[in-house]
Structure formats: C-alpha cells, structure tokens
Design a protein around this motif. Structure first.
Motif, PDB file in Angstrom:
ATOM      1  N   LEU A 135       8.192 -28.864  77.058  1.00 16.39           N
ATOM      2  CA  LEU A 135       7.213 -27.915  76.547  1.00 16.39           C
ATOM      3  C   LEU A 135       7.749 -26.487  76.361  1.00 16.39           C
ATOM      4  N   PRO A 136       8.379 -25.887  77.390  1.00 20.02           N
ATOM      5  CA  PRO A 136       8.873 -24.515  77.180  1.00 20.02           C
ATOM      6  C   PRO A 136       9.907 -24.449  76.074  1.00 20.02           C
ATOM      7  N   PHE A 138       9.796 -25.718  73.313  1.00 18.82           N
ATOM      8  CA  PHE A 138       9.174 -25.545  72.008  1.00 18.82           C
ATOM      9  C   PHE A 138       8.290 -24.314  71.918  1.00 18.82           C
ATOM     10  N   THR A 139       8.088 -23.619  73.036  1.00 10.63           N
ATOM     11  CA  THR A 139       7.202 -22.465  72.966  1.00 10.63           C
ATOM     12  C   THR A 139       7.977 -21.256  72.468  1.00 10.63           C
ATOM     13  N   SER A 140       8.366 -21.279  71.252  1.00  6.59           N
ATOM     14  CA  SER A 140       9.008 -20.175  70.558  1.00  6.59           C
ATOM     15  C   SER A 140      10.154 -19.532  71.327  1.00  6.59           C
ATOM     16  N   PHE A 141      11.314 -19.662  70.726  1.00  9.33           N
ATOM     17  CA  PHE A 141      12.553 -19.101  71.263  1.00  9.33           C
ATOM     18  C   PHE A 141      12.424 -17.600  71.528  1.00  9.33           C
ATOM     19  N   VAL A 143       9.753 -15.776  71.991  1.00 15.50           N
ATOM     20  CA  VAL A 143       8.833 -15.454  73.085  1.00 15.50           C
ATOM     21  C   VAL A 143       9.525 -15.640  74.420  1.00 15.50           C
ATOM     22  N   ARG A 144      10.330 -16.703  74.522  1.00 15.93           N
ATOM     23  CA  ARG A 144      11.001 -16.960  75.793  1.00 15.93           C
ATOM     24  C   ARG A 144      12.026 -15.882  76.118  1.00 15.93           C
TER      25      ARG A 144
END
Lengths: 309, 267
Positions: A135-136, A138-141, A143-144
């Motif tokens: 999940l993380p 795929f949560t926008s590079f 944003v991470r």
C-alpha cells in the motif's frame, strides 16, 4: 497401424496455428517498443557523440551531406573526455554508489526480518500483512518523500519530540544531507526488497528445518545454514531492485539532500536543464547504463534462465 | 508448526511503523489549523477549502487524469498483446530483443528514460515535423511505454498459470481463434486487466521526472506542480492535497488487490 501415442500426441497449440493473426498480434507491441524504447536509446548514443553548441537543439548534427556529396560523420568525444577528466563527475558516481549501497544494505536489514515474520504469521493474516507492505508503495512517491521533510526538519516531528522529552537540547541536523537521502531511498524502495524475499521464503519446505531440529541443530544455526542460503537468490534479486533505481534517483536527493549532495540523476538533470549541455547529459546517461543498469539486467536474466532449467 | 516469535512481532511492528508513520503524519497535519506545518494548534479543514479556490490546480488535475486514463487504456491493450506474444508464441524472430525491450523500463532510472524519449521527439520534430510541440501527447506516449511493462508483468503471470486445454477444447469444437480469445481467454484474464489498468493509472499519476522532460509550456501535471511547490517550501495545502491523493490511490490499489485476490481464490 496407428499407435496410441500417435493419437495422443499433443496437438500444436492453437496460438501457433494462428499464422495470420500471429504476425498482427506481434507487430503492435513490437512496433511501439521499437519506436519509443529502442530508437530513443540509439539516439542517446548518437547525441552523446555530438558537439555541444549554443543553438536549438543544442548540439551539432553528427551526419552531414557536404556539397560534394560526401557524407561527413563527425564523432565528438568531448562529452566522454569531460566525464573522465573532471573530478566533479567522478565524485557524483562515487556519491551515488555510496548512497545506493548503504540504502540497499539498510533495506535488507529491515526487509528480511519483515518478510521472514510475514511467512511465519498465520495464513489468515498473511494477505493483509502483504497488502500493508504494498500500500505505501502506491501512495504517491512525492507524498512519501515530502512526508520525511515534515519528520526530519529542524522544527519537524522528530526534533520536536526529542526536545520535548529532553533527550537533546539542540535540534539535530537531520534534513538536507546524505542521511536524509538514504532514509528516503530506504523508505521508498523497501517493498522491492521485501516482496521477492517473501515469495522465496514462502516456498521453502518446512521439512528441511524440522529435519535440522531433529538432528539437534539450534534454531539460529539452522536459520544461517538452511534458510539464508535457500533465499540467497531472492536477496540478490531484491538488492538489484533497490540498488539500480537508487543509483539514478533524482527526486529524493533533490528534495531531501543538501545542494552539494552529488548523485548521478541530479547531475544529469542539471546538465540538461541548467547547462543545456545535451551531449554531456546523454553521455552521462549512457555511462550510468553501462556501469550500473545493463550488468544487473544481464545478471538477472541469467538467474531467471538458471531457474527455468 | 509455524508461530511468530517475539523478535518476529517486534520486527513487524517496527517495520510497519516505519512504513506508516510518515504518511499518517501528513494526514494528521493536513487537518491542522496552524500555518506552521509541524506545530499542532487545532482541528480544521480550511486547507482543503484552500485547495478548491486554487485556480490553476483544477486544470492540472484534469490534465493529469486525462494523461493517466489514456496511458492506462493504451498500456493495457499493448501490455496484454505483449504478454500473449511472450507466453503463447514460444518462437518468433527477435524474441530476445522483444523481452529485453518490454522489461527494460522496470529497471531504467526515470531521468534516463525521460532524457532518451525527449531526444527521440526532438529528432522526430527535426525530421518529419512531428510532434510540433511537447505536452499531453508526448507525456502520454512515454507513460504508456513505462506502464506497458507493469501491465505485461501482471497479465503474463496470469496467462502462465492458465489451463490451455480450455482453449484447445473450444478450438476443437470449431471456434475461430479470435472468438476463443474474446469468449474464453479474455473473461478469464479480465481481473488482471483491471488490476493492470489501475496500476498503470497510478504510475502515470505518480510520475514527475519523465513528465518534466516531456512537457512543454502550458502543460503541467499534478506531480510537477507538487514537486515545484515542495521545492519552494513546505505548506499545509500540500498536506491536504497529499491526503486526497493517498485516499484515491489507496482505494484503487485496494480494489486492484481484491480483484487479484478473488481471481486467485477462484482458480
């Protein structure tokens, strides 16, 4: 007389009978890849050998028909000699290599125990635990990477917490250095390490370990002598998947690194956008490919072929 | 016998904390009233309101969604064809080159891909006058090439563990090859096509480097906008925007995950 074998001989697959449609099916993706994947790299080779000029586009043509119908080919190796002689580029390569190696090793240290523990968990929980790993990813590079600025900055969450608890008196310089870049890379590429290791550990027959225990082998010793060697292939695959993109990383050093944190991706970007030196940017891309990407791709393919046999 | 040891549980807790702490922090602080990004004052949704009034943002979002949906659709078609070619046509000329080209984008650093594709467009423009300018079209073409590789991986895995005898049976009963593909193969691989579509969509919506190389004046994608505003300094509006993105992407990935899971359970 026909033997039963003749009747039972497996028929040719219907895909191979599709002679007319077959060519058509192959042509689509092949043309696309040739046009937008193969040609671009041949052009990178060509432009890396051109001369850099102040023009649009900013390089001198490689091939030219002169007035006497002579094809002139002017190979210019200036970009390559600059790469070799200017210590700036050498330190960019060394900087990338260092950060990528430390990141890969850290991913392994964090990722292996996690993959191992997920395999040990009850089968009911495993799909959820795996989904939580993906999940993380795929949560926008962006944003991470951005999230770590909020955590690591001088007034960030970590410093605020440590000051509040009283462990430190002065905020720690956590952001805008190669430490922050390494954390960012480890964070973003960790799933690439965990997933291949998980899939191999999951397939190891527990009978091996039980046999070892029955023969009196201690858990730690059997882990080192049985589990680790059996998962070596996955460790290598995961390390390649982390190391290769880490070497060419641009966004993470740009947002978390210091201005002087040198990495190949960043140098290439600034040669292209700021200095408008397209031949040099192309040469840099090629050297990176030849040194860091192609050897690992060949290695990976070689491994896959071994596995199939 | 399998059970988790204490060290196992500890490593999982530490690992998941590491994976989720940053994202959770962003989400929490997106509801922070204060202008300071890391100092909590009180709950507020005003940064979400600020997003609505932000002019250029909506155009950027629209452009990004346009690129992402075109990318996903084309990548699913081409990636599926590529998977069929690699799994079902065992021998054809140039197979090694083909398999190299299809998987190359998976390991290629973005800066190199972006640079190479741009060099191609510049050369094409010189030679045949196309594309006249760079923008949505050029970004989409590059994204398709990248996303195709991921769709290929998903569909190829599905085709590989798929019982061929059903295809053979239909063919023996007189069905035409195209009909066999449409009526039998396609419905069976449909969930992986959907998963591949969502994956390609998420990939395109996430890319900043390739889009920066291939965009022209007037064409900005959402990641490009976020990237430049992060470089200018951290702002609570980005927290709100990031939270929305996390929500959208997490939902689509969960749907993709459920699709793949259901398919594995059924077969």
């Amino acid at each position: 007389m026909t033997t039963p074998q003749n009747i039972l001989t497996p028929r040719k697959g219907f895909w191979s009978r599709l002679t007319r449609e077959r060519g058509f099916v192959i042509a689509g993706p092949y043309l696309w890849l040739g046009l937008f994947s193969l040609i671009p790299f041949l052009l990178v080779v060509k432009i890396s050998l051109s001369q850099s000029v102040m023009a649009i586009p900013p390089f001198h043509p490689l091939f030219q028909w002169s007035a006497e119908q002579i094809l002139q080919i002017r190979l210019n190796f200036a970009a390559y000699t600059t790469l070799l002689t200017d210590p700036f580029y050498a330190s960019a390569f060394v900087g990338s290599l260092k950060i990528a190696l430390v990141s890969t090793f850290s991913c392994l240290i964090i990722g292996y125990p996690m993959a191992y523990s997920i395999v040990q968990a009850s089968p009911r929980w495993r799909p959820l635990l795996l989904l939580l790993i993906i999940l993380p990813f795929f949560t926008s590079f962006l944003v991470r990477v951005y999230a770590w600025i909020g955590l690591l900055s001088t007034e960030g969450v970590i410093n605020t917490f440590l000051l509040y608890v009283g462990i430190i008196q002065e905020p720690l310089p956590l952001l805008y250095n190669s430490f922050a870049v390494t954390i960012g890379i480890v964070y973003c590429y960790l799933p690439f390490m965990i997933l291949p290791i998980y899939s191999v550990l999951d397939k190891i027959d527990p009978a091996y370990l039980e046999a070892a225990y029955d023969l009196g082998c201690r858990p730690w010793r059997s882990f080192w002598r049985i589990t680790v060697p059996l998962s070596l292939r996955a460790i290598i695959a995961g390390s390649i998947l982390v190391f290769v993109p880490a070497v060419g990383e641009f966004v993470i050093p740009e947002l978390l690194g210091a201005p002087e944190t040198l990495m190949i991706g960043r140098v290439l970007w600034s040669e292209f956008f700021n200095n408008q030196n397209w031949p040099l940017a192309c040469a840099l891309a090629l050297v990176t490919l030849v040194v860091f990407v192609i050897p690992f791709m060949i290695f990976q393919r070689f491994q896959l072929r071994n596995k199939e046999e | 016998m399998r059970h988790l040891s204490k060290t196992g549980i500890t490593s999982l807790i530490v690992g998941y904390a590491f994976l989720y702490l940053p994202i959770v922090t962003v989400i929490i602080f997106s509801f922070n009233e204060s202008r300071l990004v890391t100092v909590w004052s009180r709950f507020s949704t005003k940064w979400y309101g600020a997003l609505w009034t932000n002019e250029g943002l909506l155009d950027t979002v629209l452009a990004s969604f346009k690129i992402a949906s075109m990318t996903a659709t084309a990548a699913v078609i081409l990636g599926t064809l590529a998977a069929v070619v690699m799994v079902r046509f065992i021998k054809f000329r140039g197979r090694t080159l083909f398999s190299g080209l299809i998987s190359a984008p998976l390991v290629m650093p973005d800066v190199i891909t972006g640079l190479a594709v741009l060099m191609m467009f510049v050369t094409f423009e010189q030679l045949i006058g196309w594309p006249a300018h760079r923008g949505i079209l050029t970004i989409t073409i590059a994204h398709i090439t990248l996303a195709m590789a991921y769709v290929y991986l998903v569909v190829q895995a599905r085709l590989q563990d798929f019982d061929r005898s059903i295809e053979e049976a239909a063919l023996d009963l007189g069905a035409r090859p195209l009909k066999v593909f449409l009526v039998i193969v396609l419905p069976l691989i449909l969930p992986s096509l959907a998963a591949g579509w969502l994956l390609a969509f998420a990939l395109s919506l996430d890319d900043v480097v390739i889009a920066s190389f291939l965009s022209g004046p007037g064409a900005t994608t959402l990641p490009m906008l976020i990237f430049s505003s992060i470089r200018m300094g951290v702002s609570p509006v980005i927290n709100a925007l990031s939270t929305i993105i996390v929500g959208i992407v997490a939902t689509s990935v969960m749907i993709a995950g459920i699709l793949i899971h259901h398919q594995q359970k059924r077969h």
